[in-house]
Enzyme design. Sequence first.
Site, mmCIF file in Angstrom:
data_model
loop_
_atom_site.group_PDB
_atom_site.id
_atom_site.type_symbol
_atom_site.label_atom_id
_atom_site.label_comp_id
_atom_site.label_asym_id
_atom_site.label_seq_id
_atom_site.Cartn_x
_atom_site.Cartn_y
_atom_site.Cartn_z
ATOM 1 N N ARG A 157 2.073 1.409 10.526
ATOM 2 C CA ARG A 157 1.602 1.609 9.155
ATOM 3 C C ARG A 157 2.795 1.508 8.225
ATOM 4 O O ARG A 157 3.640 2.394 8.198
ATOM 5 C CB ARG A 157 0.942 2.980 9.014
ATOM 6 N N ARG B 218 0.837 -1.206 0.000
ATOM 7 C CA ARG B 218 0.000 0.000 0.000
ATOM 8 C C ARG B 218 0.865 1.247 0.000
ATOM 9 O O ARG B 218 1.780 1.371 0.805
ATOM 10 C CB ARG B 218 -0.912 0.009 1.224
ATOM 11 N N SER C 167 -10.671 -5.913 9.239
ATOM 12 C CA SER C 167 -11.826 -5.197 8.744
ATOM 13 C C SER C 167 -12.669 -6.240 8.044
ATOM 14 O O SER C 167 -12.187 -6.931 7.154
ATOM 15 C CB SER C 167 -11.337 -4.131 7.766
ATOM 16 N N ARG D 256 0.440 -5.098 13.112
ATOM 17 C CA ARG D 256 -0.132 -4.563 14.352
ATOM 18 C C ARG D 256 -0.377 -5.662 15.375
ATOM 19 O O ARG D 256 -0.378 -5.405 16.581
ATOM 20 C CB ARG D 256 -1.417 -3.801 14.046
ATOM 21 N N GLU E 42 -6.170 -1.125 14.603
ATOM 22 C CA GLU E 42 -7.033 -1.912 13.729
ATOM 23 C C GLU E 42 -6.239 -3.071 13.134
ATOM 24 O O GLU E 42 -5.195 -2.869 12.513
ATOM 25 C CB GLU E 42 -7.573 -1.022 12.609
#
Length: 426
Positions: free
Chosen positions: A280, A265, A355, A394, A352
């Site tokens: 991130r 990403r 999802s 994470r 997070e």
Amino acid sequence: MLDPHFIRENPERVRTAIRQKNSGSVELVDRVLELDESYRACLTELQQNQSDANTVSASIGELMRAGKQEAAGEAKSRAAELKVNIKEKHAEAKTISGELNALLLEIPNIPHDSVPEGKGADDNQVVFETNDKPAFEFEPVPHWDLLDKHNLVDFDRGSKVTGAGFPFYLGQGARLQRALVAFFLDLAVKEGGYQEIQPPYVVNSGSATGTGQLPDKEDQMYELARDDLFLIPTAEVPITNFFRDEIIDEDDLPVKFCAYTPCFRREAGSYGKDVRGLNRIHQFDKVELVQFVHPDLSYEALEGLRADAERALDRLKLPYRRLLMCTGEMGFTQAKKYDLEVWSAGQKKWLEVSSISNYEAYQARRMKIRYRPKGAVKPTILHTLNGSGLALPRIVAALLENNQQDDRTIRIPEVLVPYTGFDVIG
RNA sequence: GGAGAGGUGGGUGAGUGGCUGAAACCACUGGUUUGCUAAACCAGCGUACUCUCAACAGGGUACCGAGGGUUCGAAUCCCUCCCUCUCCGCCA
């Protein structure tokens, strides 16, 4: 995308969705309706002309065989006239439908009734939270300190070799990555009933459009311009496209796939506080769960998928909470979405890690994934869902922070030890 | 990367300009027959869009890898692209 028939019959519902999702302008709907109408008018005329032309052409064949050259000649000139008209209408129809399709791709999915209205993160509902945040007799430190201390990750050399956000994992750090991947996959296969697959890590633009990365979100993907391909931002893209343009037997539903892939990403436009350490990064590992299900069962499946992801957190004994995302915080392709967040004791915040979304027919319609209902009915668009099970960085961050001990060594959760081969880091 | 062959419906596979949305076979669905199973026989069996219609249903158009072109007319001829296979080269 939404069914054009649905938009035609429920324009207000669609406008509401656009407002709720804060994605696009409501005028989109009016333009779609306009284009839809002129497209159909154009199509009707085109088809009438084609029909006439077919009739004339057929008669030419007969006349020729009967030796009536003159009559055939007249018919030919008649056909030539029709042809001009057909060509025009054809071009017109193509232009309109091209425009129409482009607009349809920009109309968001409609949120499910159970989704709370809201604009921002504050409107997400915490619907579940474990009550086992670890207690410390010392001040727990953030994971980047632990990574450093135990030499688990080398960010600097990653930056040198590739760029920021492409770390090297070293020794026990690398081993931990591999252990987590294997653990997540085993869990999905053995307890979740998923079929393990290995997808390509690079996809074409058709696939990226199918799942909704294109148009509009190309900034989030790394592009291999020379070959017109994209590095996958998530395994969702190749896996969901697995059945693109196919019709599946109803008996084969649901289809449940799990896969490990790296994810790439660009994270364009995100700087500052959230990017520290593993929070991130541009390349990360993830085990993804994807389901293709009967439309009547997709919300049941969503809860099942959610439970599959939570099972992994439970086994790792990580404290977490489940958020039901509000309308404004959902992606435009989703109808309902949960986020799972783990507690990270060192940073003292929620991260997070998963999802989980039901796309209903939105992605499947773009991709023309259908199933054939029993009893000779027409093929019907099925529903797609996916969720992370789970994203590694994470998880690693939380694992390190929550399991650190006063001597800064780190306990490995019991279930993971068979995979790591060690029960403590440091 | 070079040379050649090829891409037809769920599958196999016929089809080189009009009567082909597409033979035949297999699979599938329904029926007949049958003590059951099997077999046999009969029938049905693509998708999308669109028009008429309350609905049932019916009409039309398009689709033989994709997109263009030639022609009154294309699965069939031409061009471009994609993919598959074979041989050569390169290579984990």
